[in-house]
Scaffold this motif. Structure first.
Motif, PDB file in Angstrom:
ATOM      1  N   GLU A  32       0.845  -1.206   0.000  1.00 27.65           N
ATOM      2  CA  GLU A  32       0.000   0.000   0.000  1.00 27.65           C
ATOM      3  C   GLU A  32       0.873   1.246   0.000  1.00 27.65           C
ATOM      4  O   GLU A  32       1.932   1.283   0.636  1.00 27.65           O
ATOM      5  N   ILE A  33       0.411   2.265  -0.707  1.00 33.47           N
ATOM      6  CA  ILE A  33       1.031   3.583  -0.640  1.00 33.47           C
ATOM      7  C   ILE A  33       0.389   4.328   0.524  1.00 33.47           C
ATOM      8  O   ILE A  33      -0.840   4.324   0.686  1.00 33.47           O
ATOM      9  N   ILE A  34       1.202   4.986   1.334  1.00 35.05           N
ATOM     10  CA  ILE A  34       0.699   5.737   2.483  1.00 35.05           C
ATOM     11  C   ILE A  34       0.470   7.195   2.063  1.00 35.05           C
ATOM     12  O   ILE A  34       1.344   7.808   1.439  1.00 35.05           O
ATOM     13  N   PHE A  35      -0.686   7.719   2.398  1.00 38.01           N
ATOM     14  CA  PHE A  35      -1.029   9.099   2.032  1.00 38.01           C
ATOM     15  C   PHE A  35      -1.330   9.928   3.275  1.00 38.01           C
ATOM     16  O   PHE A  35      -1.805   9.414   4.294  1.00 38.01           O
ATOM     17  N   GLU A  36      -1.048  11.198   3.161  1.00 39.63           N
ATOM     18  CA  GLU A  36      -1.579  12.212   4.070  1.00 39.63           C
ATOM     19  C   GLU A  36      -2.337  13.190   3.187  1.00 39.63           C
ATOM     20  O   GLU A  36      -1.732  13.980   2.449  1.00 39.63           O
ATOM     21  N   GLY A  37      -3.659  13.091   3.227  1.00 35.43           N
ATOM     22  CA  GLY A  37      -4.470  13.854   2.286  1.00 35.43           C
ATOM     23  C   GLY A  37      -4.221  13.358   0.873  1.00 35.43           C
ATOM     24  O   GLY A  37      -4.357  12.170   0.585  1.00 35.43           O
ATOM     25  N   LYS A  38      -3.840  14.268   0.010  1.00 36.04           N
ATOM     26  CA  LYS A  38      -3.567  13.910  -1.392  1.00 36.04           C
ATOM     27  C   LYS A  38      -2.083  13.650  -1.656  1.00 36.04           C
ATOM     28  O   LYS A  38      -1.691  13.439  -2.795  1.00 36.04           O
ATOM     29  N   ARG A  39      -1.280  13.674  -0.614  1.00 34.29           N
ATOM     30  CA  ARG A  39       0.161  13.527  -0.797  1.00 34.29           C
ATOM     31  C   ARG A  39       0.642  12.133  -0.383  1.00 34.29           C
ATOM     32  O   ARG A  39       0.316  11.662   0.713  1.00 34.29           O
ATOM     33  N   ALA A  40       1.394  11.499  -1.264  1.00 34.50           N
ATOM     34  CA  ALA A  40       2.013  10.217  -0.939  1.00 34.50           C
ATOM     35  C   ALA A  40       3.219  10.480  -0.044  1.00 34.50           C
ATOM     36  O   ALA A  40       4.099  11.286  -0.376  1.00 34.50           O
ATOM     37  N   VAL A  41       3.270   9.789   1.091  1.00 34.74           N
ATOM     38  CA  VAL A  41       4.347  10.042   2.062  1.00 34.74           C
ATOM     39  C   VAL A  41       5.136   8.786   2.403  1.00 34.74           C
ATOM     40  O   VAL A  41       6.110   8.864   3.165  1.00 34.74           O
ATOM     41  N   GLY A  42       4.761   7.643   1.860  1.00 31.91           N
ATOM     42  CA  GLY A  42       5.510   6.432   2.179  1.00 31.91           C
ATOM     43  C   GLY A  42       4.876   5.197   1.585  1.00 31.91           C
ATOM     44  O   GLY A  42       3.914   5.271   0.807  1.00 31.91           O
ATOM     45  N   VAL A  43       5.421   4.047   1.961  1.00 32.61           N
ATOM     46  CA  VAL A  43       4.969   2.758   1.439  1.00 32.61           C
ATOM     47  C   VAL A  43       4.954   1.742   2.572  1.00 32.61           C
ATOM     48  O   VAL A  43       5.880   1.695   3.398  1.00 32.61           O
ATOM     49  N   ARG A  44       3.915   0.941   2.603  1.00 35.09           N
ATOM     50  CA  ARG A  44       3.876  -0.220   3.493  1.00 35.09           C
ATOM     51  C   ARG A  44       4.268  -1.457   2.692  1.00 35.09           C
ATOM     52  O   ARG A  44       3.850  -1.617   1.546  1.00 35.09           O
ATOM     53  N   TYR A  45       5.052  -2.301   3.309  1.00 29.39           N
ATOM     54  CA  TYR A  45       5.410  -3.557   2.638  1.00 29.39           C
ATOM     55  C   TYR A  45       5.508  -4.680   3.655  1.00 29.39           C
ATOM     56  O   TYR A  45       5.612  -4.435   4.870  1.00 29.39           O
ATOM     57  N   MET A  46       5.460  -5.892   3.126  1.00 26.64           N
ATOM     58  CA  MET A  46       5.617  -7.072   3.965  1.00 26.64           C
ATOM     59  C   MET A  46       7.020  -7.621   3.762  1.00 26.64           C
ATOM     60  O   MET A  46       7.392  -8.003   2.658  1.00 26.64           O
ATOM     61  N   LYS A  47       7.808  -7.634   4.803  1.00 26.69           N
ATOM     62  CA  LYS A  47       9.151  -8.182   4.744  1.00 26.69           C
ATOM     63  C   LYS A  47       9.057  -9.709   4.743  1.00 26.69           C
ATOM     64  O   LYS A  47       8.502 -10.306   5.657  1.00 26.69           O
ATOM     65  N   GLY A  48       9.568 -10.322   3.683  1.00 30.43           N
ATOM     66  CA  GLY A  48       9.488 -11.772   3.574  1.00 30.43           C
ATOM     67  C   GLY A  48       8.258 -12.256   2.851  1.00 30.43           C
ATOM     68  O   GLY A  48       8.030 -13.460   2.748  1.00 30.43           O
ATOM     69  N   ARG A  73      -7.534  -8.434  -8.541  1.00 35.57           N
ATOM     70  CA  ARG A  73      -8.444  -9.571  -8.428  1.00 35.57           C
ATOM     71  C   ARG A  73      -9.231  -9.506  -7.124  1.00 35.57           C
ATOM     72  O   ARG A  73     -10.364 -10.001  -7.022  1.00 35.57           O
ATOM     73  N   SER A  74      -8.581  -8.920  -6.133  1.00 37.89           N
ATOM     74  CA  SER A  74      -9.207  -8.757  -4.820  1.00 37.89           C
ATOM     75  C   SER A  74      -8.414  -7.697  -4.067  1.00 37.89           C
ATOM     76  O   SER A  74      -7.466  -7.113  -4.601  1.00 37.89           O
ATOM     77  N   SER A  75      -8.758  -7.461  -2.813  1.00 34.02           N
ATOM     78  CA  SER A  75      -8.007  -6.517  -1.993  1.00 34.02           C
ATOM     79  C   SER A  75      -6.752  -7.147  -1.406  1.00 34.02           C
ATOM     80  O   SER A  75      -5.997  -6.474  -0.694  1.00 34.02           O
ATOM     81  N   ASP A  76      -6.511  -8.404  -1.706  1.00 34.43           N
ATOM     82  CA  ASP A  76      -5.329  -9.113  -1.232  1.00 34.43           C
ATOM     83  C   ASP A  76      -4.122  -8.692  -2.078  1.00 34.43           C
ATOM     84  O   ASP A  76      -4.076  -8.962  -3.279  1.00 34.43           O
ATOM     85  N   PRO A  77      -3.127  -8.033  -1.501  1.00 43.89           N
ATOM     86  CA  PRO A  77      -1.981  -7.571  -2.297  1.00 43.89           C
ATOM     87  C   PRO A  77      -1.108  -8.697  -2.832  1.00 43.89           C
ATOM     88  O   PRO A  77      -0.239  -8.450  -3.674  1.00 43.89           O
ATOM     89  N   PHE A  78      -1.331  -9.912  -2.365  1.00 41.19           N
ATOM     90  CA  PHE A  78      -0.545 -11.045  -2.855  1.00 41.19           C
ATOM     91  C   PHE A  78      -1.280 -11.839  -3.934  1.00 41.19           C
ATOM     92  O   PHE A  78      -0.711 -12.774  -4.510  1.00 41.19           O
ATOM     93  N   ALA A  79      -2.507 -11.465  -4.227  1.00 44.06           N
ATOM     94  CA  ALA A  79      -3.241 -12.118  -5.312  1.00 44.06           C
ATOM     95  C   ALA A  79      -2.764 -11.550  -6.641  1.00 44.06           C
ATOM     96  O   ALA A  79      -2.651 -10.327  -6.790  1.00 44.06           O
ATOM     97  N   PRO A  80      -2.474 -12.384  -7.615  1.00 39.96           N
ATOM     98  CA  PRO A  80      -2.026 -11.851  -8.912  1.00 39.96           C
ATOM     99  C   PRO A  80      -3.125 -11.037  -9.565  1.00 39.96           C
ATOM    100  O   PRO A  80      -4.319 -11.331  -9.401  1.00 39.96           O
TER     101      PRO A  80
END
Length: 548
Positions: free
Chosen positions: A221-237, A398-405
């Motif tokens: 997921e991209i992290i936003f504050e209002g309309k501004r992108a401020v970071g990224v969430r990721y799963m390590k591993g 395909r879904s809200s699952d970020p690991f689904a192709p």
């Protein structure tokens, strides 16, 4: 929570170039997130290892496309790189820029600074051309080493002589003044080893203390504050790993490619409201993300060979041991080659003003017409495809699952023009294989076969056995804000948002007449100047007669 000036999602061709350029400033910090592992695997660096990496899920997203109306109900395999270097670490090594009109068309669509004269200096800045090429068009001092295949094969020579016999000239440099003609392939191979975005750009940059590369980091997921992108969430591993956040002081840059960049935007609430709401994702900003997918679709014409060995035999038994010894001692021979050896650019008909067909020749044949698994019988193959397809598809979550192709629907041959040109390409492929210079080696046509003669029969054969050429683009298209199809502007900033750019092949507004790796790197190189606020390189002065 760590903070960097720039967070780049994807260490593929674009991400590697961006990291190299942005980190030139020692006061600028860059974090690169790559979902896959490091590029340690030896098959990545061995040119012939392409055959193996083609299906290695540890370094390959190994996507599947949705069946389309003109693919005979088949789901076509869609490999993409998932390692440092991205697809430049698993591709067929080809270096092919495209035609002048490709980029001039981008500019005509409202994208300032993306005409051929504007982008040529960046192509030149990137490359270190070893071999023929006029200085007007070729670079000699860049990181990306580009060579011409130096393995002279009798079948390749006969194929090119056959092309000349049909009126197709030899062209010493299809990345120079003009693309049309036939020649040995230019490739990103040097001294028998692959030259990827990682080896050319990322690895040197990683020696700098301001570069931070995180592998096995699947962005969710991209992290936003209002309309501004401020970071990224990721799963390590990956799935089952632990969540991590990284923040960007200046910008978040998506360089995941034409499938993964639109997927991450959609997962982050940017896209079609109907699609997002269908999957329970709050709409942050409505844009046509993922729409407009284009790719090159290629049927492969196969002939059986007599009185000479092909790669099919050389890769078995004692012959393979000899080739392995050549590579180990000299970095030469079969294992140092790209899968395609000869390129041919020509017209599907007399009315085409520039070449609209790209054909490749290989003194080998593959099972069921799919690259990646060689046949046992001797064979030779011509793949033919339309360079500028009209058909467009889409990439959707395909879904809200970020690991689904993602759902990948290319809609190959949906446009009537595409069907007409593909038939013209198959007819030309047959003529080339049956040319007089190849006759000493030509046994018979295996596919589509001598009983296929009418346009409808050729089209049916293309539907039955055509495949991707692995060139997906145009899913986050570049264009003016008032266009209904654009996702980013000509600075590659996402329309309506701040601190967020997309920089990869997905921003191409229209498919180019080429493989995509060279132009993807060019896009990233030019974007690096845009990001840094640097004046663009001076436009090239091109002779009026040039039609590259």
């Amino acid at each position: 929570m760590d903070r960097f000036d720039y967070v780049i999602v994807g260490a593929g061709s674009a991400g590697c170039v961006l990291t190299s350029r942005l980190s030139e400033d020692p006061n600028t910090s860059v974090c690169v997130l790559e979902a896959g592992p490091s590029d340690w695997h030896p098959y990545i660096h061995l040119p012939a290892g392409f055959i193996k990496t083609f299906h290695m899920k540890s370094i390959n997203w190994a996507y599947q496309q949705e069946p389309g109306p003109w693919t005979g109900g088949r789901s076509i395999y869609a490999p993409r790189g998932k390692t440092l270097g991205g697809s430049s670490s698993i591709n067929g090594h080809i270096y092919n820029r495209g035609q002048r009109m490709d980029f001039d068309t981008w500019a005509q669509m409202g994208n300032r600074g993306w005409g051929y004269a504007d982008v040529l200096p960046y192509f030149r800045r990137l490359e270190k051309r070893i071999g023929e090429g006029e200085e007007t068009y070729r670079g000699r001092d860049g990181n990306l080493i580009v060579t011409t295949m130096n393995w002279r094969d009798p079948l390749c020579e006969a194929f090119m002589e056959g092309a000349v016999s049909l009126g197709i000239p030899r062209n010493p440099d299809y990345n120079g003044k003009t693309q049309e003609g036939v020649s040995y392939c230019q490739r990103t191979i040097n001294n028998g080893l692959r030259v990827s975005g990682a080896t050319a750009f990322l690895k040197p940059a990683m020696k700098r203390p301001n570069v931070h590369v995180r592998t096995h980091a699947h962005a969710t997921e991209i992290i936003f504050e209002g309309k501004r992108a401020v970071g990224v969430r990721y799963m390590k591993g990956g799935r089952g790993g632990h969540p991590v956040e990284v923040r960007a002081n200046k910008e978040v840059i998506l360089s995941g490619g034409s499938y993964n960049s639109p997927q991450l935007l959609q997962l982050s609430g940017i896209g079609s409201p109907d699609l997002l709401q269908q999957h329970g994702i709050a709409v942050r900003h409505a844009l046509p993300v993922g729409e407009g997918l284009q790719d090159h679709y290629a049927p492969r014409t196969v002939a059986r060979v007599k009185d000479i060995k092909t790669i099919n035999e050389l890769r078995r038994g004692f012959s393979l041991w000899i080739e392995a010894l050549k590579w180990a001692t000299q970095r030469k021979g079969l294992l140092s080659l790209s899968p395609t050896m000869v390129y041919c650019f020509w017209h599907s008909g007399e009315s085409a003003e520039s070449s609209d067909l790209q054909l490749t020749f290989t003194p080998a044949s593959y099972k069921e017409g799919v690259q990646g698994q060689l046949e046992d019988e001797p064979g030779m193959t011509v793949a033919s495809w339309q360079q500028r397809p009209e058909s467009r598809g889409y990439v959707r979550i395909r879904s809200s699952d970020p690991f689904a192709p993602p759902i990948i629907q290319t809609n190959y041959l949906d446009a009537e023009l595409d069907r007409r040109v593909i038939v013209g390409g198959m007819k030309l492929a047959r003529r080339l294989l049956k040319s007089a210079p190849l006759s000493p080696y030509y046994a018979y046509e295996d596919f589509p076969g001598p009983n296929v003669n009418s346009d409808d029969e050729f089209l049916a054969a293309a539907t039955e056995r055509g495949t991707t050429t692995f060139h997906p683009g145009c899913t986050c298209r570049m264009g003016p804000a008032d266009s209904t199809w654009a996702v980013v502007d000509d600075q590659l900033r996402v329309h309506g948002l701040e601190g967020l750019r997309v920089i990869d092949a997905s921003v191409m507004p229209r498919m180019i007449s080429a493989n995509l790796n060279a132009s993807t790197m060019m896009i990233a190189d030019r974007a690096s100047d845009l990001i840094r606020g640097k004046a663009p390189m001076e436009a090239a002065r091109i002779p009026e007669a040039a039609v590259a």
